[in-house]
Design an enzyme around this catalytic site. Structure first.
Site, PDB file in Angstrom:
ATOM      1  NE  ARG A  32      -3.480   2.178   2.928  1.00  0.00           N
ATOM      2  CZ  ARG A  32      -3.075   3.175   3.686  1.00  0.00           C
ATOM      3  NH1 ARG A  32      -1.860   3.158   4.213  1.00  0.00           N
ATOM      4  NH2 ARG A  32      -3.879   4.206   3.918  1.00  0.00           N
ATOM      5  NE  ARG A  36      -4.183   4.286  -1.627  1.00  0.00           N
ATOM      6  CZ  ARG A  36      -5.082   3.986  -0.667  1.00  0.00           C
ATOM      7  NH1 ARG A  36      -4.934   4.469   0.541  1.00  0.00           N
ATOM      8  NH2 ARG A  36      -6.114   3.205  -0.936  1.00  0.00           N
ATOM      9  NE  ARG A  83      10.740 -20.197   0.653  1.00  0.00           N
ATOM     10  CZ  ARG A  83      11.114 -19.261   1.537  1.00  0.00           C
ATOM     11  NH1 ARG A  83      12.074 -18.423   1.257  1.00  0.00           N
ATOM     12  NH2 ARG A  83      10.529 -19.183   2.713  1.00  0.00           N
ATOM     13  CG  ASP A 114      19.114 -13.436   3.531  1.00  0.00           C
ATOM     14  OD1 ASP A 114      18.174 -14.162   3.161  1.00  0.00           O
ATOM     15  OD2 ASP A 114      19.942 -13.767   4.403  1.00  0.00           O
ATOM     16  N   GLY A 115      17.571 -13.666   0.439  1.00  0.00           N
ATOM     17  CA  GLY A 115      17.592 -14.380  -0.842  1.00  0.00           C
ATOM     18  C   GLY A 115      17.034 -13.501  -1.950  1.00  0.00           C
ATOM     19  CG  ASP A 139      13.446 -15.464  10.379  1.00  0.00           C
ATOM     20  OD1 ASP A 139      12.524 -15.837  11.130  1.00  0.00           O
ATOM     21  OD2 ASP A 139      13.861 -16.133   9.411  1.00  0.00           O
ATOM     22  CD  GLU A 199      11.003 -20.345  34.044  1.00  0.00           C
ATOM     23  OE1 GLU A 199      10.467 -20.544  32.940  1.00  0.00           O
ATOM     24  OE2 GLU A 199      10.466 -19.681  34.952  1.00  0.00           O
ATOM     25  CG  LEU A 265       0.844 -20.099  15.734  1.00  0.00           C
ATOM     26  CD1 LEU A 265       1.023 -18.807  16.505  1.00  0.00           C
ATOM     27  CD2 LEU A 265       0.077 -21.103  16.581  1.00  0.00           C
TER      28      LEU A 265
HETATM   29  P1  ATP Z   1      13.004 -15.443   3.782  1.00  0.00           P
HETATM   30  O1  ATP Z   1      14.023 -14.717   4.622  1.00  0.00           O
HETATM   31  O2  ATP Z   1      11.628 -15.252   4.260  1.00  0.00           O
HETATM   32  O3  ATP Z   1      13.376 -16.871   3.500  1.00  0.00           O
HETATM   33  P2  ATP Z   1      14.135 -14.760   1.254  1.00  0.00           P
HETATM   34  O4  ATP Z   1      13.946 -13.605   0.350  1.00  0.00           O
HETATM   35  O5  ATP Z   1      15.489 -14.922   1.873  1.00  0.00           O
HETATM   36  O6  ATP Z   1      13.006 -14.694   2.333  1.00  0.00           O
HETATM   37  P3  ATP Z   1      14.609 -17.041  -0.492  1.00  0.00           P
HETATM   38  O7  ATP Z   1      13.762 -18.229  -0.777  1.00  0.00           O
HETATM   39  O8  ATP Z   1      15.977 -17.270   0.016  1.00  0.00           O
HETATM   40  O9  ATP Z   1      13.735 -16.107   0.483  1.00  0.00           O
HETATM   41  O10 ATP Z   1      14.730 -16.185  -1.841  1.00  0.00           O
HETATM   42  C1  ATP Z   1      13.571 -15.764  -2.546  1.00  0.00           C
HETATM   43  C2  ATP Z   1      13.814 -15.865  -4.018  1.00  0.00           C
HETATM   44  O11 ATP Z   1      14.903 -15.007  -4.395  1.00  0.00           O
HETATM   45  C3  ATP Z   1      14.255 -17.235  -4.510  1.00  0.00           C
HETATM   46  O12 ATP Z   1      13.169 -18.120  -4.656  1.00  0.00           O
HETATM   47  C4  ATP Z   1      14.871 -16.880  -5.860  1.00  0.00           C
HETATM   48  O13 ATP Z   1      13.874 -16.645  -6.811  1.00  0.00           O
HETATM   49  C5  ATP Z   1      15.564 -15.553  -5.521  1.00  0.00           C
HETATM   50  N1  ATP Z   1      16.985 -15.815  -5.208  1.00  0.00           N
HETATM   51  C6  ATP Z   1      17.516 -16.223  -4.051  1.00  0.00           C
HETATM   52  N2  ATP Z   1      18.850 -16.403  -4.164  1.00  0.00           N
HETATM   53  C7  ATP Z   1      19.160 -16.125  -5.459  1.00  0.00           C
HETATM   54  C8  ATP Z   1      20.360 -16.158  -6.229  1.00  0.00           C
HETATM   55  N3  ATP Z   1      21.512 -16.512  -5.692  1.00  0.00           N
HETATM   56  N4  ATP Z   1      20.278 -15.789  -7.519  1.00  0.00           N
HETATM   57  C9  ATP Z   1      19.115 -15.425  -8.094  1.00  0.00           C
HETATM   58  N5  ATP Z   1      17.944 -15.396  -7.417  1.00  0.00           N
HETATM   59  C10 ATP Z   1      17.966 -15.729  -6.129  1.00  0.00           C
END
Ligand code: ATP
Length: 334
Positions: A32, A36, A83, A114-115, A139, A199, A265
């Site tokens: 959003r 916007r 993914r 980060d991915g 996280d 604890e 959840l």
């Molecule tokens: P979360 O922290 O919730 O897991 P994330 O963004 O780290 O989120 P990932 O599954 O690691 O989740 O990455 C999301 C998507 O980013 C992957 O499915 C892929 O499409 C892309 N991606 C991740 N790493 C690479 C890479 N080395 N090269 C190209 N694309 C990537």
């Protein structure tokens, strides 16, 4: 430069927005914020469905201000997330580029972890369509920002659940191992542990969980505690909550030990006020960054202020938990 001159000169006319990786409450508030802010600045917006998969499949939907009405309070993501293996390959990214070009999308906001930022960094080394990231993961483990979207809501969900578990644990003199999310980071475990008076808190960042656990149980024995809550971050190298519970059952046969894995959840529910406000700020900041010709950067919040962090740094550098809080948790559980 005066505001309207800046807008007139901006290269960006149409932006895309997507959510990628794991979902997090507050992603809708960020979408959003993006839509916007874009509309306010006279830009067009295309929603990209199912993360990078939507770029490869050209799954684009035009979005207006009304497209994001009544979503700020909703969990999940209206754009869906995914993914996408294909985006990891040069062929997949070429398809994505061609589709973005065909749809005249000249800047993209990626809400993810980060991915997702690694994918964005690689794409921006290959192609000239700028990507700007918004940290969206429960996280809270992304370097360069104090805060990630969804963390606050997930934390409050865990606290509510553990408070309920405490009631039943006290009623039966039980010891509960509660497993929370955070495969590589103990932020949820550490903060929820302090907030619920656990604890013991077992997180990947701290070695010697076994020994700490034994000391804690022995101390608890002396004080005749009526309940024990041990928060365990999932994927701890010494084992998750079930493995830890097994060890304790063997070493302390008198204890009535139970395990509760909170699971998915923690990802759901209406976002907290903090998540809504921060997601709105980050959505706005991401569009401003694209207008300012930024690329391959994440917008974050540090000490309450918006910051820009290169994807390269956000992904490569490790964000550690505050070790003073680890000590605090131990002191307060005597
Ligand atoms: P979360 O922290 O919730 O897991 P994330 O963004 O780290 O989120 P990932 O599954 O690691 O989740 O990455 C999301 C998507 O980013 C992957 O499915 C892929 O499409 C892309 N991606 C991740 N790493 C690479 C890479 N080395 N090269 C190209 N694309 C990537």
């Amino acid at each position: 430069m005066p505001y309207f001159t800046k807008l007139f000169m901006a290269k960006i006319k149409r932006i895309g927005v997507l959510t990628s990786g794991g979902d997090a409450p507050g992603m809708n508030a960020a979408i959003r914020g993006v839509v916007r802010t874009a509309v306010y600045n006279g830009l067009e917006v295309m929603g990209i469905r199912q993360g990078y998969q939507g770029m490869i499949d050209a799954s684009f939907i035009p979005m207006q201000s009304s497209s994001v009405s009544d979503i700020i309070q909703r969990g999940g993501t209206i754009l869906k997330t995914a993914r996408c293996e294909e985006f990891r390959s040069p062929e997949g990214r070429l398809k994505a580029y061609n589709n973005l070009k065909d749809a005249q999308i000249d800047g993209v906001v990626v809400i993810g972890g980060d991915g997702s930022f690694t994918g964005g960094r690689i794409f921006n080394e290959e192609y000239d369509i700028p990507f700007v990231g918004i940290p969206g993961t429960i996280d809270n483990d992304i370097y360069g920002t104090d805060y990630t979207i969804g963390y606050d809501t997930a934390l409050n969900t865990v606290v509510e659940a553990v408070d309920k578990i405490r009631d039943t644990a006290s009623a039966h003199n039980r010891m509960f191992f509660v497993e929370v999310m955070g495969a590589e980071a103990g932020f949820i475990a550490l903060y929820s542990g302090i907030a619920t008076g656990a604890e013991a808190i077992i997180i990947p960042e701290i070695e010697g969980a076994d020994q700490d656990l034994k000391t804690m149980i022995e101390a608890g024995n002396t004080r005749k505690k009526s309940s024990n809550i041990i928060i365990v971050a999932e994927g701890h190298k010494e084992g998750g909550a079930f493995a830890m519970a097994e060890k304790v059952k063997n070493d302390f046969k008198d204890y009535d030990v139970r395990v509760s894995v909170l699971g998915h959840l923690q990802r759901g529910g209406s976002p907290s006020a903090i998540d809504r406000v921060n997601a709105s700020r980050l959505g706005h900041a991401a569009v401003e960054a694209l207008i300012d010709d930024q690329k391959s950067v994440m917008v974050g919040i540090m000490n309450g202020e918006i910051t820009l962090v290169p994807f390269r740094r956000a992904v490569k550098l490790h964000k550690d938990v505050n070790h003073d809080l680890v000590d605090l948790a131990k002191i307060l559980s005597v």
